[in-house]
Structures are given as C-alpha cells and as structure tokens.
Design an enzyme around this catalytic site. Structure first.
Site, mmCIF file in Angstrom:
data_model
loop_
_atom_site.group_PDB
_atom_site.id
_atom_site.type_symbol
_atom_site.label_atom_id
_atom_site.label_comp_id
_atom_site.label_asym_id
_atom_site.label_seq_id
_atom_site.Cartn_x
_atom_site.Cartn_y
_atom_site.Cartn_z
ATOM 1 N N THR A 1 55.014 13.940 27.424
ATOM 2 C CA THR A 1 56.106 13.094 26.942
ATOM 3 C C THR A 1 56.372 13.397 25.476
ATOM 4 O OG1 THR A 1 55.567 11.299 28.476
ATOM 5 C CG2 THR A 1 56.939 10.736 26.583
ATOM 6 N N GLY A 2 57.616 13.699 25.173
ATOM 7 C CA GLY A 2 58.038 13.831 23.789
ATOM 8 C C GLY A 2 58.671 12.526 23.341
ATOM 9 N N ALA B 1 62.589 9.057 24.328
ATOM 10 C CA ALA B 1 61.466 9.755 24.953
ATOM 11 C C ALA B 1 61.966 10.602 26.110
ATOM 12 C CB ALA B 1 60.420 8.759 25.445
ATOM 13 N N ASP B 2 61.214 11.635 26.405
ATOM 14 C CA ASP B 2 61.494 12.469 27.578
ATOM 15 C C ASP B 2 60.170 12.914 28.164
ATOM 16 O OD1 ASP B 2 63.436 13.927 29.291
ATOM 17 O OD2 ASP B 2 62.370 15.676 28.518
ATOM 18 N N THR B 3 60.032 12.762 29.470
ATOM 19 C CA THR B 3 58.776 13.093 30.153
ATOM 20 C C THR B 3 59.000 14.211 31.155
ATOM 21 O OG1 THR B 3 57.978 10.810 29.918
ATOM 22 C CG2 THR B 3 56.899 12.178 31.574
#
Length: 245
Positions: free
Chosen positions: A149-150, A96-98
C-alpha cells in the site's frame, strides 16, 4: 461543521496538531474510512477522479507504483478542492493505493528473487470476471503474495506550488492455505472478491483462504494505520510549524 478528530483518539502530538483541521480522504473505500475512524479520524470523503492508469513499464521497482498512484490521487483532490473553494482549503488530504503481487519470497528466505527470472512478480488488479477471480485464487492458493500500500499526504505550504507531499509504502506478506478447489469455487461464487485487488478480502470470507499474515494486517485491508501514524510524527518532528499556516 464536521469534527475530524473523534473523542476516542489518543492524545498524542499528531492528533493534537490535527484537532480542528480539515482532513480529507481521497477515496470512497469504506474499509479505509473504517480504519481511520478506528484510530480517531473522521475525514471528509472526496474520491479522486484520477484514472489510475500509470504505465507499469515506467516503474523499474514495482513497489513505486502504488506510491505514485496515491500521490496523483492526493494531488488531484487537493488541487480540485482549492480551486473550488479557495477560502476553505483542506489541511490534510490522505490518499492510498493497494496492490497485490504474486510469487513473493518468504522473509525467512535468503534468496533474492531478482536473480530468479522464473519468479517474476505479477501485479494482480481487481478481477474482471468470476473466471478471472478463480485464475487469481488458483495462482495464490498455497503460495505467498505481497500486499503493498502506498500512502501519500498533501498539506499546504507557503512555497510554490502551495502544497507539499510526503509518501510511504507498507509491505505485508500473506500466506495462503492450500485450499481445496471446491472452497475456492464457493468463494468466487460469493462475489466478495470481484471488487478487491487480488480477488480476495481478508477481513471477510476471504479470511478462510489465509493461513497467516506477516506484517500489518490493516495494510492488507487497505490502509497501514501504524505507518501512517509514524509518518505524521515524522512530519511534526521535522517541521514544528507543520499545518500552522
């Protein structure tokens, strides 16, 4: 051997499919791990070594940036683990990346910000200093930001290159209270926001700066659990043999 599905997990098809599988979180974020544990996942922690340096200029839509970063992180961990131990590959890698974006229209507005050049969204990374943290909070104070978020999952398949990726993005609006400057200064001095995108932690002292949240609260913390569950359900619906190889 680590038990990756905890006893309190809901007895639903996605959980049943993952029971006994090797689940990996490509992050050392304690917040993401805690959210996953809350919904019944106990993943191995294998932080990605991806540098997270994708050029923003290559993304016409800024919302694609965290998805691309999460995908690179997930693939890097999956390929590294398979290369290091081909006989014990992971069954599911989660990354995840936010990011935090400024100047976001409230959902009640009918105006498209794409036609308002003065309101170009700014991507807020982690503050580089207390002064930078204060700059961010002054910009956010009394305004609305968008937290995106991805999330990407990687899992094995029989076709080349040996794995498949699926991704989602979740968007949440965070409304900041109009806080006095001394409160912002005290928060900056606490140091809590230094290691957080946007310079605040909603689940900590930073919650004092927030008036309301519109959308998934967990997404602001760092992991959209509800949408993640829906993604797993979708994968099972689309492919009954998901994770059976």
């Amino acid at each position: 051997m680590t038990k990756h599905i905890l006893h309190h997990a809901l007895s639903v098809p996605a959980i049943k499919k993952l029971d006994g599988k090797r689940i990996v979180l490509a992050s050392n974020s304690p917040r993401r791990r805690e959210i996953l544990r809350t919904i019944g996942f106990n993943p191995d922690i294998v932080p990605s070594t991806f540098e997270e340096n994708l050029p923003l200029s290559s993304f016409p839509n800024i919302h694609e940036y965290p998805v691309a970063t999460a995908t690179h992180k997930a693939i890097e961990v999956y390929e590294r683990m398979v290369a290091g131990d081909p006989d014990n590959p992971p069954d599911l890698v989660i990354a995840a990346d936010t990011i935090v974006l400024t100047h976001v229209q409230p959902s009640t507005s009918q105006t498209d910000y794409s036609i308002l050049p003065d309101y170009k969204q700014e991507l807020l990374e982690k503050p580089t200093s207390k002064a930078d943290n204060m700059r961010m909070l002054l910009d956010l104070n009394g305004n609305v930001c968008e937290v995106v978020t991805g999330v990407t999952v990687v899992y094995p398949v029989l076709t080349s290159p040996g794995y498949q990726t699926r991704s989602i993005d979740e968007r949440t609006l965070v409304y900041f209270a109009d806080s006095p400057k001394h409160l912002l200064e005290a928060y900056v001095e606490s140091g809590e926001g230094i290691d957080r995108a946007g310079g605040f932690a909603i689940q900590g002292l930073g919650g004092l700066l927030i008036r309301k949240v519109e959308g998934d609260y967990n997404n602001v913390v760092g992991f959209p659990a509800t949408s993640f569950f829906k993604l797993l359900d979708l994968l099972i619906d689309e492919d009954p043999d998901f994770l059976d190889i």
